[in-house]
Structure formats: C-alpha cells, structure tokens
Design an enzyme around this catalytic site. Structure first.
Site, PDB file in Angstrom:
ATOM      1  N   ARG A 171       0.823  -1.068  -0.010  1.00  0.00           N
ATOM      2  CA  ARG A 171       0.080  -0.085   0.146  1.00  0.00           C
ATOM      3  C   ARG A 171       0.987   1.110   0.134  1.00  0.00           C
ATOM      4  NH1 ARG A 171      -3.518  -2.676  -1.276  1.00  0.00           N
ATOM      5  NH2 ARG A 171      -5.459  -3.101  -0.839  1.00  0.00           N
ATOM      6  N   GLU A 174      -2.514   7.374  -4.875  1.00  0.00           N
ATOM      7  CA  GLU A 174      -2.839   6.861  -6.258  1.00  0.00           C
ATOM      8  C   GLU A 174      -4.149   7.168  -6.561  1.00  0.00           C
ATOM      9  OE1 GLU A 174      -1.817   2.935  -5.144  1.00  0.00           O
ATOM     10  OE2 GLU A 174      -3.756   2.261  -5.615  1.00  0.00           O
ATOM     11  N   HIS A 212      -0.610  -0.043  -9.592  1.00  0.00           N
ATOM     12  CA  HIS A 212      -1.284  -1.047  -8.733  1.00  0.00           C
ATOM     13  C   HIS A 212      -1.919  -2.257  -9.540  1.00  0.00           C
ATOM     14  CE1 HIS A 212      -3.387  -1.288  -4.763  1.00  0.00           C
ATOM     15  NE2 HIS A 212      -3.287  -2.476  -5.105  1.00  0.00           N
TER      16      HIS A 212
HETATM   17  P1  NAI Z   1      -1.368 -11.072   5.031  1.00  0.00           P
HETATM   18  O1  NAI Z   1      -2.495 -10.889   6.121  1.00  0.00           O
HETATM   19  O2  NAI Z   1      -1.540 -12.414   4.761  1.00  0.00           O
HETATM   20  O3  NAI Z   1      -0.123 -10.585   5.546  1.00  0.00           O
HETATM   21  C1  NAI Z   1       0.303  -9.498   6.155  1.00  0.00           C
HETATM   22  C2  NAI Z   1       1.492  -9.724   7.165  1.00  0.00           C
HETATM   23  O4  NAI Z   1       1.776  -8.475   7.540  1.00  0.00           O
HETATM   24  C3  NAI Z   1       0.839 -10.587   8.231  1.00  0.00           C
HETATM   25  O5  NAI Z   1       1.710 -11.717   8.651  1.00  0.00           O
HETATM   26  C4  NAI Z   1       0.929  -9.678   9.504  1.00  0.00           C
HETATM   27  O6  NAI Z   1       1.172 -10.609  10.703  1.00  0.00           O
HETATM   28  C5  NAI Z   1       2.030  -8.783   9.015  1.00  0.00           C
HETATM   29  N1  NAI Z   1       1.714  -7.507   9.701  1.00  0.00           N
HETATM   30  C6  NAI Z   1       0.702  -6.775  10.190  1.00  0.00           C
HETATM   31  N2  NAI Z   1       1.177  -5.725  10.888  1.00  0.00           N
HETATM   32  C7  NAI Z   1       2.592  -5.577  10.763  1.00  0.00           C
HETATM   33  C8  NAI Z   1       3.483  -4.579  11.077  1.00  0.00           C
HETATM   34  N3  NAI Z   1       3.031  -3.614  11.878  1.00  0.00           N
HETATM   35  N4  NAI Z   1       5.028  -4.953  10.909  1.00  0.00           N
HETATM   36  C9  NAI Z   1       5.105  -6.118  10.276  1.00  0.00           C
HETATM   37  N5  NAI Z   1       4.305  -7.086   9.643  1.00  0.00           N
HETATM   38  C10 NAI Z   1       2.926  -6.708  10.119  1.00  0.00           C
HETATM   39  O7  NAI Z   1      -1.722 -10.206   3.575  1.00  0.00           O
HETATM   40  P2  NAI Z   1      -1.118 -10.566   2.161  1.00  0.00           P
HETATM   41  O8  NAI Z   1      -2.286 -11.332   1.693  1.00  0.00           O
HETATM   42  O9  NAI Z   1       0.286 -10.989   2.234  1.00  0.00           O
HETATM   43  O10 NAI Z   1      -1.249  -9.009   1.862  1.00  0.00           O
HETATM   44  C11 NAI Z   1      -0.167  -8.004   2.239  1.00  0.00           C
HETATM   45  C12 NAI Z   1      -0.681  -6.899   1.656  1.00  0.00           C
HETATM   46  O11 NAI Z   1      -0.299  -6.763   0.182  1.00  0.00           O
HETATM   47  C13 NAI Z   1      -1.996  -6.250   1.707  1.00  0.00           C
HETATM   48  O12 NAI Z   1      -2.355  -5.711   2.963  1.00  0.00           O
HETATM   49  C14 NAI Z   1      -2.337  -5.393   0.685  1.00  0.00           C
HETATM   50  O13 NAI Z   1      -2.252  -4.126   1.073  1.00  0.00           O
HETATM   51  C15 NAI Z   1      -1.143  -5.715  -0.459  1.00  0.00           C
HETATM   52  N6  NAI Z   1      -1.888  -6.066  -1.642  1.00  0.00           N
HETATM   53  C16 NAI Z   1      -1.427  -5.568  -2.743  1.00  0.00           C
HETATM   54  C17 NAI Z   1      -1.771  -5.927  -4.159  1.00  0.00           C
HETATM   55  C18 NAI Z   1      -1.527  -5.240  -5.485  1.00  0.00           C
HETATM   56  O14 NAI Z   1      -2.065  -5.516  -6.321  1.00  0.00           O
HETATM   57  N7  NAI Z   1      -0.364  -4.542  -5.228  1.00  0.00           N
HETATM   58  C19 NAI Z   1      -2.686  -7.162  -4.098  1.00  0.00           C
HETATM   59  C20 NAI Z   1      -3.345  -7.605  -2.976  1.00  0.00           C
HETATM   60  C21 NAI Z   1      -2.614  -7.282  -1.826  1.00  0.00           C
END
Ligand code: NAI
Length: 329
Positions: free
Chosen positions: A230, A259, A291
């Site tokens: 993000r 964005e 994105h």
């Molecule tokens: P997820 O929920 O499976 O993993 C996120 C990880 O971040 C978790 O392990 C969590 O414990 C950790 N986390 C939470 N707060 C934290 C902090 N303060 N410091 C360090 N780690 C922390 O989510 P997933 O599916 O891996 O997605 C990650 C991010 O990717 C989403 O939040 C979304 O913003 C982004 N995304 C971007 C896309 C794109 O097209 N560019 C598409 C899909 C997701």
C-alpha cells in the site's frame, strides 16, 4: 439480489458475469468510483461492490445505510479504504483475503529484475536499433540480502522466490511465524542489513510511513525498495529525498500514497498535477506501475468467485466468517 459495482473495468466483467449468473445476482456496472459525490448511485441496491481506490469513509457509510444498502463486498484483500468503525451495526463488510498471493509475489520479483537489469530500457532501445549497453549495468541478485517485511500470504512466496535466486532472506513480521523456517530479525536489523527491502505488510496506523527519513537513514547506501503493498507505507517526500541523496539506489512502486485519483485511468493527455509522482516517474532508478501486481487471469477469476460467493452466502443468511471484516478497536 442487486449489486452496484463501482469502478468497473472491462477485465472485471467476464468473471463477475459468469459467477453472478449462476448465483442469481444482478450486477449494475458503474465506471465511476464510489465516494461522497457518487454514493447516491447505490439507491435501489442491497449491496455495493468496491475496489482499492473507492472511498468508503464515514459519510459514505451513513449514506449507504440510509439508502438501504446492507453489505459492502470488497473485491480485494486490503480494507484500509473502509471506515470500519462507521460500518459497525450498519453495514457488513466482506473481502477476498487471498486470490493469488503468487501473482503479487511474482510481480514484486518482476519489478526488482526490471529495475536492476534495465530490461524496460533495453526493450525501448533495441526497438530504436540502439544496441548500446551504456547505463545498463545491474548487480547479481545471487548472494544479496533481501529484507521481507510482512510474511503473510504474499510475503512468504516472495521470500521463497528470492531463496530460489540464491538470496539471503531476512524477515520481519509483527507476529513471526516460526513454522515458515524464515530467519526473523528486528526491523532496524532489516533496515541495516538488506540490499533490497520488500514491503508485504498491511497499511495500518502502525505501518503508515514505515519507510521514512529515519528508517531510510538506517539503510545500506544504494538500497532497493519495493512496495507492492500500500502506498502510504512509504513517506513519498522522504523517499524522494533519499533517492536524491543516493541513499536509496532504486525504488519500485506498484502503489502510491495518493494513487486513488490517478491510477487505473489513461491520463496521458493531461498535465499531471501531482508533483511528487511526476518527480518519481522522472527518475531513472524508479519504476512506477499502476497497482497491477494482482492482475492475472487466475487472480481475476478467484476475485470474482469469492466476491460473488460472499454476497450469495450473506443473502442466504449464512455469511462467511472467514471473509468478513470485523471491526476491532
Ligand atoms: P496477510 O494478511 O496474509 O499478511 C500480512 C502480514 O503482515 C501478516 O503476517 C501480518 O502479521 C503482518 N503485519 C501486520 N502488521 C504488521 C506490522 N506492523 N509490521 C510487520 N508486519 C505486520 O496479507 P497478504 O495477502 O500477504 O497481503 C499483504 C498486503 O499486500 C495487503 O495488505 C495489501 O495491502 C497488499 N496487496 C497488494 C496488491 C497489489 O496488487 N499491489 C494485491 C493484494 C494485496
């Protein structure tokens, strides 16, 4: 069941039409984004379907509720654009927790390879019969250290891809998962030791501007920063300063703080008013994309199937607990 589908794009429709037809859901596709000016278009619908750059603030939630909308179906994983406290007791919210984590992980590596080995520039050069290699020198990824921040569904496969390249992976997560076999270290250690830093944590008050002047000052000179998560994880002004001072060697940004009013549309005939984005795009060691890390056939199909499933289960009175976003103070 009638659903107002905001910010619709041509590539959304085939999958949603397919799954909606079998679920008995009627979808009205609207090209406009949802915000305070457009929310009245939701009149007569029981559900709205929104994406990452729709605005679902308290005012929009109030209006949706007043219009009789009962449910928000996010067709994405992140829900930072929804005021969840405003939704409490008024609107239920569902999302697609995972549709293709590999799509995003693979794209992060694609960006890293591109910026490092200049394939985007080589493509343009050779089309112009320019076969010079000047300015094309990259570095081996093999043996380099990559810091992965957030080792969830996307961070983990990204770490595995990096391991496949023979890179050393350092990991940081608020809740480390020791079952992954990853080497977890502190955040300052990630900043100090990594040649490449890739962000895969969600945007929360805690992670907002995680990459800022202070963290950049801890990093190795010439570090490459990847953000496919993000935009607001990165303080853009501080990043630009870091690049100008050559502390940051390269940045790959599939997401950008501001964005929402820019990405996903053809603005090539306009003068872009966002000076920070223009500055970033002008820099030879910055790669900005719109994105699109998620954008694969597999992801689009999963997004449509899960979103339609969320709506179907909600209206059948059996909402899916695993995809519901619950407000937690
Ligand atoms: P997820 O929920 O499976 O993993 C996120 C990880 O971040 C978790 O392990 C969590 O414990 C950790 N986390 C939470 N707060 C934290 C902090 N303060 N410091 C360090 N780690 C922390 O989510 P997933 O599916 O891996 O997605 C990650 C991010 O990717 C989403 O939040 C979304 O913003 C982004 N995304 C971007 C896309 C794109 O097209 N560019 C598409 C899909 C997701």
């Amino acid at each position: 069941m009638k659903v107002a589908f905001f910010d619709a794009k041509s590539y959304d429709k085939p999958g949603f039409d397919h799954y909606a037809a079998t679920a008995g859901i009627e979808i009205k596709y609207l090209e406009t984004k949802l915000d305070e000016d457009t929310v009245s278009l939701a009149a007569g619908f029981e559900a709205v379907c929104v994406f990452v750059n729709d605005t679902v603030n308290a005012a929009v939630v109030e209006k949706l509720h007043a219009l009789g909308v009962k449910v928000i179906a996010l067709r994405c994983a992140g829900f930072n654009n929804v005021d969840m406290s405003a939704c409490r007791g008024k609107l239920r919210v569902f999302r697609v927790p995972a549709y293709s984590p590999h799509a995003v992980a693979e794209y992060a590596m694609a960006m890293l390879l591109t910026i490092n080995r200049r394939t985007h520039k080589a493509y343009i050069r050779t089309r112009d019969f320019n076969f010079s290699l000047r300015g094309m020198v990259g570095f081996d990824l093999y043996g380099k250290t990559v810091g992965v921040i957030g080792t969830g569904k996307i961070g983990r496969p990204f770490a595995e891809i990096c391991q496949g390249f023979g890179m050393h992976v350092l990991a940081y997560d608020k809740i480390p998962d020791n079952g992954t076999g990853l080497h977890y270290v502190s955040l300052p250690e990630i900043f100090r030791e990594s040649d490449i830093i890739s962000l895969h944590c969600p945007l929360t008050p805690e992670t907002r501007h995680l990459i800022n002047a202070d963290s950049i000052s801890l990093m190795k000179k010439g570090v490459t920063i990847l953000n496919t998560s993000r935009g607001a994880l990165v303080n853009t002004e501080d990043l630009i300063a870091g690049i100008k001072e050559k502390q940051v060697g390269a940045a790959c940004l599939d997401v950008y703080e501001e964005e929402s009013d820019i990405f996903y549309e053809d603005r090539s005939g306009h003068i872009l008013q966002d000076d920070k984005l223009v500055r970033l795009i002008s820099m030879p060691n910055v790669l900005v994309t719109s994105h699109q890390a998620y954008l694969t056939n597999e992801a689009l199909d999963n997004i449509a199937a899960i979103t339609v499933g969320n709506l179907q289960k909600f209206f059948a009175g059996t909402p899916d607990e695993t995809t519901e976003v619950i407000y937690r103070q």
